[in-house]
Design an enzyme around this catalytic site. Structure first.
Site, PDB file in Angstrom:
ATOM      1  N   GLY A  10       0.447  -1.165   0.130  1.00  0.00           N
ATOM      2  CA  GLY A  10      -0.167   0.038   0.151  1.00  0.00           C
ATOM      3  C   GLY A  10       0.617   0.886   0.186  1.00  0.00           C
TER       4      GLY A  10
ATOM      5  N   GLU B  31       4.176  -6.970   2.133  1.00  0.00           N
ATOM      6  CA  GLU B  31       3.297  -7.471   0.605  1.00  0.00           C
ATOM      7  C   GLU B  31       3.368  -5.051  -0.676  1.00  0.00           C
ATOM      8  OE1 GLU B  31      -0.534  -8.599   0.688  1.00  0.00           O
ATOM      9  OE2 GLU B  31       0.006 -10.370   2.567  1.00  0.00           O
ATOM     10  N   PRO B  32       4.801  -4.764  -0.379  1.00  0.00           N
ATOM     11  CA  PRO B  32       4.754  -3.340  -1.506  1.00  0.00           C
ATOM     12  C   PRO B  32       5.118  -4.116  -2.642  1.00  0.00           C
ATOM     13  CG  PRO B  32       7.247  -4.066  -0.337  1.00  0.00           C
ATOM     14  CD  PRO B  32       5.829  -5.417  -0.092  1.00  0.00           C
TER      15      PRO B  32
ATOM     16  N   ARG C 111       3.615  -2.101  -5.064  1.00  0.00           N
ATOM     17  CA  ARG C 111       4.373  -0.493  -6.075  1.00  0.00           C
ATOM     18  C   ARG C 111       5.396   0.096  -5.988  1.00  0.00           C
ATOM     19  NH1 ARG C 111      -0.116   2.971  -8.220  1.00  0.00           N
ATOM     20  NH2 ARG C 111      -1.362   1.261  -7.252  1.00  0.00           N
TER      21      ARG C 111
ATOM     22  N   ARG D 205      -3.664   2.722 -17.090  1.00  0.00           N
ATOM     23  CA  ARG D 205      -3.686   3.034 -15.743  1.00  0.00           C
ATOM     24  C   ARG D 205      -4.293   4.554 -15.609  1.00  0.00           C
ATOM     25  NH1 ARG D 205      -0.822   4.749 -11.813  1.00  0.00           N
ATOM     26  NH2 ARG D 205      -2.545   3.529 -10.537  1.00  0.00           N
TER      27      ARG D 205
ATOM     28  N   CYS E  14      -8.724   2.622 -31.143  1.00  0.00           N
ATOM     29  CA  CYS E  14      -9.734   3.481 -31.102  1.00  0.00           C
ATOM     30  C   CYS E  14     -10.767   3.198 -29.787  1.00  0.00           C
ATOM     31  CB  CYS E  14     -10.709   2.792 -32.061  1.00  0.00           C
ATOM     32  SG  CYS E  14     -10.030   3.021 -33.925  1.00  0.00           S
ATOM     33  N   GLU E  15     -10.892   4.179 -29.079  1.00  0.00           N
ATOM     34  CA  GLU E  15     -11.371   4.569 -27.738  1.00  0.00           C
ATOM     35  C   GLU E  15     -10.629   5.364 -27.547  1.00  0.00           C
ATOM     36  OE1 GLU E  15     -13.292   1.992 -25.120  1.00  0.00           O
ATOM     37  OE2 GLU E  15     -12.308   0.628 -26.522  1.00  0.00           O
TER      38      GLU E  15
ATOM     39  N   TYR F  14       2.277  -2.358 -12.589  1.00  0.00           N
ATOM     40  CA  TYR F  14       0.602  -1.992 -12.584  1.00  0.00           C
ATOM     41  C   TYR F  14       0.680  -1.735 -14.398  1.00  0.00           C
ATOM     42  CZ  TYR F  14       0.185  -3.287  -8.264  1.00  0.00           C
ATOM     43  OH  TYR F  14      -0.159  -3.330  -6.706  1.00  0.00           O
TER      44      TYR F  14
HETATM   45  N1  LLP Z   1      -1.238  -6.708  -1.149  1.00  0.00           N
HETATM   46  C1  LLP Z   1      -2.613  -7.528  -1.427  1.00  0.00           C
HETATM   47  C2  LLP Z   1      -2.715  -8.564  -1.232  1.00  0.00           C
HETATM   48  C3  LLP Z   1      -3.309  -6.528  -2.528  1.00  0.00           C
HETATM   49  O1  LLP Z   1      -4.110  -6.471  -3.038  1.00  0.00           O
HETATM   50  C4  LLP Z   1      -1.901  -5.677  -3.429  1.00  0.00           C
HETATM   51  C5  LLP Z   1      -2.085  -4.776  -4.385  1.00  0.00           C
HETATM   52  C6  LLP Z   1      -0.434  -5.261  -2.589  1.00  0.00           C
HETATM   53  C7  LLP Z   1      -0.707  -6.620  -1.309  1.00  0.00           C
HETATM   54  C8  LLP Z   1       0.067  -4.272  -2.990  1.00  0.00           C
HETATM   55  O2  LLP Z   1      -0.327  -3.206  -2.801  1.00  0.00           O
HETATM   56  P1  LLP Z   1       0.529  -1.604  -3.748  1.00  0.00           P
HETATM   57  O3  LLP Z   1       2.293  -2.299  -2.407  1.00  0.00           O
HETATM   58  O4  LLP Z   1       1.660  -2.600  -4.761  1.00  0.00           O
HETATM   59  O5  LLP Z   1       0.154  -0.652  -3.083  1.00  0.00           O
HETATM   60  N2  LLP Z   1      -3.845  -1.572 -10.360  1.00  0.00           N
HETATM   61  C9  LLP Z   1      -3.764  -0.739  -9.572  1.00  0.00           C
HETATM   62  C10 LLP Z   1      -3.294  -0.942  -7.975  1.00  0.00           C
HETATM   63  C11 LLP Z   1      -4.017  -2.753  -7.518  1.00  0.00           C
HETATM   64  C12 LLP Z   1      -3.394  -2.559  -6.512  1.00  0.00           C
HETATM   65  C13 LLP Z   1      -3.869  -4.321  -5.907  1.00  0.00           C
HETATM   66  N3  LLP Z   1      -3.818  -5.329  -4.914  1.00  0.00           N
HETATM   67  C14 LLP Z   1      -3.065   0.748 -10.108  1.00  0.00           C
HETATM   68  O6  LLP Z   1      -2.437   0.665 -10.707  1.00  0.00           O
HETATM   69  O7  LLP Z   1      -2.758   1.425  -9.295  1.00  0.00           O
END
Ligand code: LLP
Length: 422
Positions: A239, A275-276, A278, A314, A346-347, A375
């Protein structure tokens, strides 16, 4: 911090000029910086030094084998959400004990494969999943290590489509129901409870929602331990955001995040799983494109590039902002012009940026869509029969194609005629 910078007026990935990659591999193409990936992993991991912990990279952010291998070699585990991701993690050499499995819809086959791989934890998201997992594990003569994902009903203040920790989101088990679910888990023959998991959303740039969620988690762990449950591990989810704009969205430093964890959970003698996704991959990658046409209509300028919404969805899916930089830096005196950077699909939703002040660009110029390492490629598709975008990994002065460009023939070869058409 990332390694995409101008050197002598040309945007580089580490020591490689991006126009060299564009000419050699063609555009569009994703380019990743190995040094940036390494740095992000190391900084995050180091923030938790001296606490038992495992960084399980959320591989949904970018699951190219080369990226996974780079991180796995540094000691990273993986957060997976499907059998496909399990297979990719295993192919990259990640041992089962470094894998955690999240997601609301695990199938029997996925559960079986993950049990066979000896994963560290299933992050269970519902009572039906818990019961089914117990049955599948018992049938295999083992017990599934489980953390229940608890939904703390915290609004992370992020985009609607990437917020996960509110009561009405589909994720996790309600905070109020958690106690009885742990009591149920203790009675199930195929379940071994290990810990508690949370993930409240993505692209969070404020520590307050984390503090709130982890405080609730600490309270829950205390309560569960009192009730006799052996809670040893706390999965804090991912997150942490990245600076897409670079001014209004500066995320906290991993150290500050770790300080919140210490403050809220530090007294409980836990092993942490993070669980990072992004923050590891986001600004370690860019999408490199080329201007096909410059189109002027009634006072509006469209830069029509070859990067489409099928390559990077995105902007249109999450109203996401990505900086766009010309690969060749214009002289300082050049005045910016306001343009829409659109793609060839084409969107109407096919754009990288709207009403953006950019230095004037011409047909044939290369540009970089920044902060596209997470992503990006993983959410790309072949809409409009545009072959999947290739990927390149740079390290120092070397670069390698880590996913070749597919050709239209490759797409056609995936189809079959029905027998009566032959
Ligand atoms: N753990 C779980 C259970 C998750 O569902 C996610 C992301 C993460 C970890 C990793 O989160 P992060 O550290 O990357 O924030 N496609 C979207 C983001 C979807 C995130 C889904 N879950 C975008 O491009 O913004």
């Amino acid at each position: 911090m990332h390694h995409f910078e101008y050197r002598d007026g040309i945007l580089h990935a580490e020591e490689v000029p991006l126009d060299e990659i564009a000419r050699s591999v063609g555009t569009p193409v994703y380019v990743y910086s190995a040094r940036t990936l390494e740095r992000h992993y190391r900084v995050f991991d180091a923030a938790f030094a001296n606490r038992p912990h495992l960084v399980c990279y959320a591989m949904k952010a970018n699951s190219n084998q080369a990226v996974l291998k780079l991180l796995a070699d540094l000691g990273a585990g993986m957060d997976i959400v499907s059998g496909g991701e399990l297979a990719r993690a295993q192919a990259a050499g990640v041992p089962g004990e470094r894998i955690v499995f999240s997601g609301v819809g695990k199938t029997d086959a996925e559960m079986r494969a993950a049990l066979a791989a000896g994963i560290r934890s299933f992050n269970v998201e519902s009572v039906p999943e818990l019961i089914r997992l117990s049955e599948v594990a018992a049938a295999q003569g083992c017990r599934a290590p489980v953390s229940v994902r608890v939904n703390p009903d915290v609004d992370a203040g992020t985009h609607e489509k990437i917020s996960t920790g509110r009561r009405a989101d589909k994720f996790g088990i309600s905070w109020l129901q958690a106690r009885e679910v742990y009591d149920l888990a203790a009675t199930l023959p195929g379940i071994e409870v290990r810990g508690v998991a949370m993930h409240i959303g993505s692209q969070i740039t404020d520590l307050a929602p984390f503090e709130k969620a982890f405080t609730l988690m600490a309270e829950l762990i205390r309560m569960l331990r009192e009730a006799g449950h052996d809670i040893r591990h706390a999965d804090l989810g991912g997150g942490l955001g990245v600076p897409y704009h670079g001014d209004t969205d500066i995320p906290p430093e991993p150290k500050e995040y770790a300080a919140v964890v210490d403050r809220t959970l530090g007294h409980l003698d836990l092993e942490y799983v993070m669980e990072p996704g992004r923050m590891i991959a986001g600004n370690a990658g860019i999408l490199l494109g080329r201007v096909i046409f410059v189109k002027e209509v009634e006072g509006k300028t469209f830069l029509i590039g070859d990067t489409g919404m099928n390559d990077l969805i995105r902007p249109t899916l999450y109203e996401a902002f990505h900086h766009i930089l010309p690969v060749r830096r214009p002289p300082k005196e050049v005045q910016p012009v306001t343009v829409d950077v659109v793609g060839p699909v084409c969107e109407t939703g096919d754009y990288m940026a709207r009403d953006r002040a950019l230095p004037p660009m011409q047909r044939g110029d290369f540009y970089a869509v920044m902060t596209a390492g997470a992503y990006g490629a993983v959410q790309s598709c072949t809409y409009n029969s545009r072959p999947l975008v290739p990927e390149v990994l740079v390290r120092d002065d070397a670069f390698a194609v880590i996913r070749p460009r597919l050709e239209a023939e490759d797409l056609i070869a995936m189809d079959r005629l029905a027998p009566w058409q032959e």
